[in-house]
Design a protein around this motif. Sequence first.
Motif, PDB file in Angstrom:
ATOM      1  N   TYR A  93      42.553 -38.745   0.910  1.00  0.00           N
ATOM      2  CA  TYR A  93      43.360 -39.954   1.106  1.00  0.00           C
ATOM      3  C   TYR A  93      43.319 -40.468   2.547  1.00  0.00           C
ATOM      4  CZ  TYR A  93      45.329 -38.325  -3.319  1.00  0.00           C
ATOM      5  OH  TYR A  93      45.484 -37.899  -4.608  1.00  0.00           O
ATOM      6  N   LEU A  94      42.749 -39.699   3.449  1.00  0.00           N
ATOM      7  CA  LEU A  94      42.764 -40.076   4.862  1.00  0.00           C
ATOM      8  C   LEU A  94      41.668 -41.097   5.165  1.00  0.00           C
ATOM      9  CD1 LEU A  94      43.365 -36.612   6.562  1.00  0.00           C
ATOM     10  CD2 LEU A  94      45.042 -38.396   6.017  1.00  0.00           C
ATOM     11  N   VAL A  95      42.054 -42.202   5.777  1.00  0.00           N
ATOM     12  CA  VAL A  95      41.076 -43.242   6.117  1.00  0.00           C
ATOM     13  C   VAL A  95      40.495 -43.028   7.513  1.00  0.00           C
ATOM     14  CG1 VAL A  95      42.144 -44.922   4.581  1.00  0.00           C
ATOM     15  CG2 VAL A  95      42.859 -44.822   6.978  1.00  0.00           C
ATOM     16  N   LYS A  96      41.098 -42.112   8.277  1.00  0.00           N
ATOM     17  CA  LYS A  96      40.575 -41.741   9.589  1.00  0.00           C
ATOM     18  C   LYS A  96      40.545 -40.213   9.706  1.00  0.00           C
ATOM     19  CE  LYS A  96      42.474 -45.912  11.749  1.00  0.00           C
ATOM     20  NZ  LYS A  96      43.413 -46.430  12.777  1.00  0.00           N
ATOM     21  N   PRO A  97      39.823 -39.547   8.814  1.00  0.00           N
ATOM     22  CA  PRO A  97      39.864 -38.083   8.782  1.00  0.00           C
ATOM     23  C   PRO A  97      39.318 -37.424  10.039  1.00  0.00           C
ATOM     24  CG  PRO A  97      38.094 -38.902   7.393  1.00  0.00           C
ATOM     25  CD  PRO A  97      38.903 -40.091   7.799  1.00  0.00           C
ATOM     26  N   ILE A  98      38.332 -38.026  10.681  1.00  0.00           N
ATOM     27  CA  ILE A  98      37.764 -37.429  11.892  1.00  0.00           C
ATOM     28  C   ILE A  98      38.791 -37.444  13.013  1.00  0.00           C
ATOM     29  CG2 ILE A  98      35.945 -37.627  13.625  1.00  0.00           C
ATOM     30  CD1 ILE A  98      34.182 -38.877  11.393  1.00  0.00           C
ATOM     31  N   GLU A  99      39.499 -38.552  13.159  1.00  0.00           N
ATOM     32  CA  GLU A  99      40.546 -38.635  14.174  1.00  0.00           C
ATOM     33  C   GLU A  99      41.669 -37.644  13.895  1.00  0.00           C
ATOM     34  OE1 GLU A  99      39.008 -41.071  12.757  1.00  0.00           O
ATOM     35  OE2 GLU A  99      38.357 -42.517  14.281  1.00  0.00           O
ATOM     36  N   VAL A 100      42.022 -37.490  12.629  1.00  0.00           N
ATOM     37  CA  VAL A 100      43.068 -36.519  12.269  1.00  0.00           C
ATOM     38  C   VAL A 100      42.619 -35.108  12.616  1.00  0.00           C
ATOM     39  CG1 VAL A 100      44.334 -35.475  10.348  1.00  0.00           C
ATOM     40  CG2 VAL A 100      44.099 -37.969  10.484  1.00  0.00           C
ATOM     41  N   LEU A 101      41.363 -34.775  12.316  1.00  0.00           N
ATOM     42  CA  LEU A 101      40.879 -33.426  12.632  1.00  0.00           C
ATOM     43  C   LEU A 101      40.760 -33.201  14.135  1.00  0.00           C
ATOM     44  CD1 LEU A 101      38.250 -32.782   9.817  1.00  0.00           C
ATOM     45  CD2 LEU A 101      40.569 -31.866  10.017  1.00  0.00           C
ATOM     46  N   LYS A 102      40.533 -34.243  14.895  1.00  0.00           N
ATOM     47  CA  LYS A 102      40.582 -34.105  16.353  1.00  0.00           C
ATOM     48  C   LYS A 102      41.985 -33.724  16.802  1.00  0.00           C
ATOM     49  CE  LYS A 102      36.784 -37.246  17.531  1.00  0.00           C
ATOM     50  NZ  LYS A 102      36.400 -38.549  18.155  1.00  0.00           N
ATOM     51  N   GLU A 103      42.993 -34.309  16.168  1.00  0.00           N
ATOM     52  CA  GLU A 103      44.377 -33.964  16.463  1.00  0.00           C
ATOM     53  C   GLU A 103      44.690 -32.535  16.011  1.00  0.00           C
ATOM     54  OE1 GLU A 103      47.553 -35.635  17.734  1.00  0.00           O
ATOM     55  OE2 GLU A 103      45.741 -35.993  18.897  1.00  0.00           O
ATOM     56  N   VAL A 104      44.166 -32.152  14.866  1.00  0.00           N
ATOM     57  CA  VAL A 104      44.331 -30.773  14.393  1.00  0.00           C
ATOM     58  C   VAL A 104      43.746 -29.806  15.419  1.00  0.00           C
ATOM     59  CG1 VAL A 104      43.548 -29.120  12.655  1.00  0.00           C
ATOM     60  CG2 VAL A 104      44.455 -31.342  11.943  1.00  0.00           C
ATOM     61  N   HIS A 105      42.571 -30.138  15.928  1.00  0.00           N
ATOM     62  CA  HIS A 105      41.945 -29.306  16.953  1.00  0.00           C
ATOM     63  C   HIS A 105      42.839 -29.206  18.182  1.00  0.00           C
ATOM     64  CE1 HIS A 105      39.237 -28.498  20.389  1.00  0.00           C
ATOM     65  NE2 HIS A 105      38.541 -27.773  19.519  1.00  0.00           N
ATOM     66  N   ARG A 106      43.447 -30.303  18.572  1.00  0.00           N
ATOM     67  CA  ARG A 106      44.296 -30.317  19.767  1.00  0.00           C
ATOM     68  C   ARG A 106      45.506 -29.393  19.614  1.00  0.00           C
ATOM     69  NH1 ARG A 106      48.898 -32.566  21.122  1.00  0.00           N
ATOM     70  NH2 ARG A 106      49.047 -33.854  19.239  1.00  0.00           N
ATOM     71  N   VAL A 107      46.149 -29.419  18.454  1.00  0.00           N
ATOM     72  CA  VAL A 107      47.381 -28.638  18.285  1.00  0.00           C
ATOM     73  C   VAL A 107      47.105 -27.180  17.941  1.00  0.00           C
ATOM     74  CG1 VAL A 107      48.666 -30.695  17.617  1.00  0.00           C
ATOM     75  CG2 VAL A 107      47.732 -29.196  15.828  1.00  0.00           C
ATOM     76  N   LEU A 108      45.863 -26.855  17.570  1.00  0.00           N
ATOM     77  CA  LEU A 108      45.499 -25.466  17.299  1.00  0.00           C
ATOM     78  C   LEU A 108      45.284 -24.695  18.598  1.00  0.00           C
ATOM     79  CD1 LEU A 108      42.874 -25.407  14.399  1.00  0.00           C
ATOM     80  CD2 LEU A 108      45.079 -24.218  14.417  1.00  0.00           C
ATOM     81  N   ARG A 109      45.622 -23.429  18.569  1.00  0.00           N
ATOM     82  CA  ARG A 109      45.286 -22.547  19.678  1.00  0.00           C
ATOM     83  C   ARG A 109      43.822 -22.122  19.561  1.00  0.00           C
ATOM     84  NH1 ARG A 109      50.808 -19.859  18.081  1.00  0.00           N
ATOM     85  NH2 ARG A 109      52.207 -21.036  19.464  1.00  0.00           N
ATOM     86  N   PRO A 110      43.187 -21.739  20.663  1.00  0.00           N
ATOM     87  CA  PRO A 110      41.812 -21.229  20.571  1.00  0.00           C
ATOM     88  C   PRO A 110      41.732 -20.076  19.569  1.00  0.00           C
ATOM     89  CG  PRO A 110      42.400 -21.627  22.851  1.00  0.00           C
ATOM     90  CD  PRO A 110      43.670 -21.816  22.051  1.00  0.00           C
ATOM     91  N   GLY A 111      40.748 -20.134  18.694  1.00  0.00           N
ATOM     92  CA  GLY A 111      40.632 -19.134  17.638  1.00  0.00           C
ATOM     93  C   GLY A 111      41.469 -19.443  16.420  1.00  0.00           C
ATOM     94  N   GLY A 112      42.244 -20.526  16.471  1.00  0.00           N
ATOM     95  CA  GLY A 112      43.060 -20.927  15.325  1.00  0.00           C
ATOM     96  C   GLY A 112      42.199 -21.453  14.193  1.00  0.00           C
ATOM     97  N   LYS A 113      42.760 -21.432  12.996  1.00  0.00           N
ATOM     98  CA  LYS A 113      41.980 -21.765  11.803  1.00  0.00           C
ATOM     99  C   LYS A 113      42.585 -22.935  11.043  1.00  0.00           C
ATOM    100  CE  LYS A 113      40.082 -18.530   9.315  1.00  0.00           C
ATOM    101  NZ  LYS A 113      39.816 -17.385   8.386  1.00  0.00           N
ATOM    102  N   VAL A 114      41.696 -23.794  10.536  1.00  0.00           N
ATOM    103  CA  VAL A 114      42.068 -24.863   9.609  1.00  0.00           C
ATOM    104  C   VAL A 114      41.663 -24.435   8.208  1.00  0.00           C
ATOM    105  CG1 VAL A 114      41.979 -27.330   9.155  1.00  0.00           C
ATOM    106  CG2 VAL A 114      41.420 -26.474  11.431  1.00  0.00           C
ATOM    107  N   ILE A 115      42.548 -24.638   7.236  1.00  0.00           N
ATOM    108  CA  ILE A 115      42.241 -24.336   5.840  1.00  0.00           C
ATOM    109  C   ILE A 115      42.449 -25.616   5.035  1.00  0.00           C
ATOM    110  CG2 ILE A 115      42.772 -22.939   3.811  1.00  0.00           C
ATOM    111  CD1 ILE A 115      43.899 -20.798   5.695  1.00  0.00           C
ATOM    112  N   ILE A 116      41.342 -26.237   4.631  1.00  0.00           N
ATOM    113  CA  ILE A 116      41.385 -27.451   3.821  1.00  0.00           C
ATOM    114  C   ILE A 116      41.110 -27.058   2.372  1.00  0.00           C
ATOM    115  CG2 ILE A 116      40.401 -29.736   3.405  1.00  0.00           C
ATOM    116  CD1 ILE A 116      41.685 -29.585   6.118  1.00  0.00           C
ATOM    117  N   SER A 117      42.034 -27.362   1.480  1.00  0.00           N
ATOM    118  CA  SER A 117      41.826 -27.056   0.063  1.00  0.00           C
ATOM    119  C   SER A 117      41.634 -28.339  -0.722  1.00  0.00           C
ATOM    120  CB  SER A 117      43.009 -26.256  -0.500  1.00  0.00           C
ATOM    121  OG  SER A 117      44.227 -26.941  -0.306  1.00  0.00           O
ATOM    122  N   GLN A 118      40.824 -28.255  -1.772  1.00  0.00           N
ATOM    123  CA  GLN A 118      40.509 -29.448  -2.534  1.00  0.00           C
ATOM    124  C   GLN A 118      40.246 -29.095  -3.989  1.00  0.00           C
ATOM    125  OE1 GLN A 118      40.816 -32.353  -0.784  1.00  0.00           O
ATOM    126  NE2 GLN A 118      40.953 -33.121  -2.876  1.00  0.00           N
TER     127      GLN A 118
END
Length: 252
Positions: A163-188
């Motif tokens: 549903y995200l129309v700017k998913p790359i920008e959102v993932l850049k923000e996800v990267h920013r708020v994550l700590r080094p070594g942090g993990k993103v889990i995208i389910s679909q």
Amino acid sequence: YGTDPDGNPRSRGLLVRRFTGDSTPFSFPVSPIRLVKEWPEEPPFTDVDFSRADEIFDGSFYAVPRFVYHIDEPAVAALTQFYRKEIKPKSDILDICSSWVSHYPLEFPKIMGRISATGMNALELKANDQVKDWQQRDLNDNTELPYEDNSFDVVTCVVSIDYLVKPIEVLKEVHRVLRPGGKVIISQSNRCFPSKAISMWLKMNDRQHLELINGYFQYAGGFKPREAFDITAEVPGNSYNDPMFIVTAVKK
């Protein structure tokens, strides 16, 4: 009616059956999927790719709370069990595009650190008794996450990246708020609101969706090579159940 001091709607008589992911007859295989598509250096996407049949303000579409599950119980259970294996105790977790449930194991509020959420509907978020704090946020209107840099160990997103129309920008923000070594889990899965899913998503199959998500991470930058998994639950009798797929990414 309950007497919950924080005013949690569920404790005040929200009569909705909850899938806990436990005590089910399902089994939960985890099968790696190889991501093979080579993406060009620059994003090849067009504005049409991110267009939707319904371009009306998303806040209107999500104004009425939906206290329902958007995937079936085997899919929910598979995701819950995956979280239990993948997320270490005392982790600080952010659930983006969240709702009245985050599909975490029942013990997470007790064994994890901070559990936060952003989502479209305030009433749904208020009913989510798995999170400690939440903020209403339309990531299609404002991609900025309302958190400090390096705030979380894990970020989850359940059946919503389509549903995200700017998913790359959102993932850049996800990267920013994550700590080094942090993990993103995208389910679909393979369910969606067709009127709100982006056009190129609707033209792709499950396998292509995983490659697309991998491409989003590549263009967001700052993540190690991604991994993908088929975690679809096995149901006795081989009856149909919703598929469930995962893409994970670790911050460099």
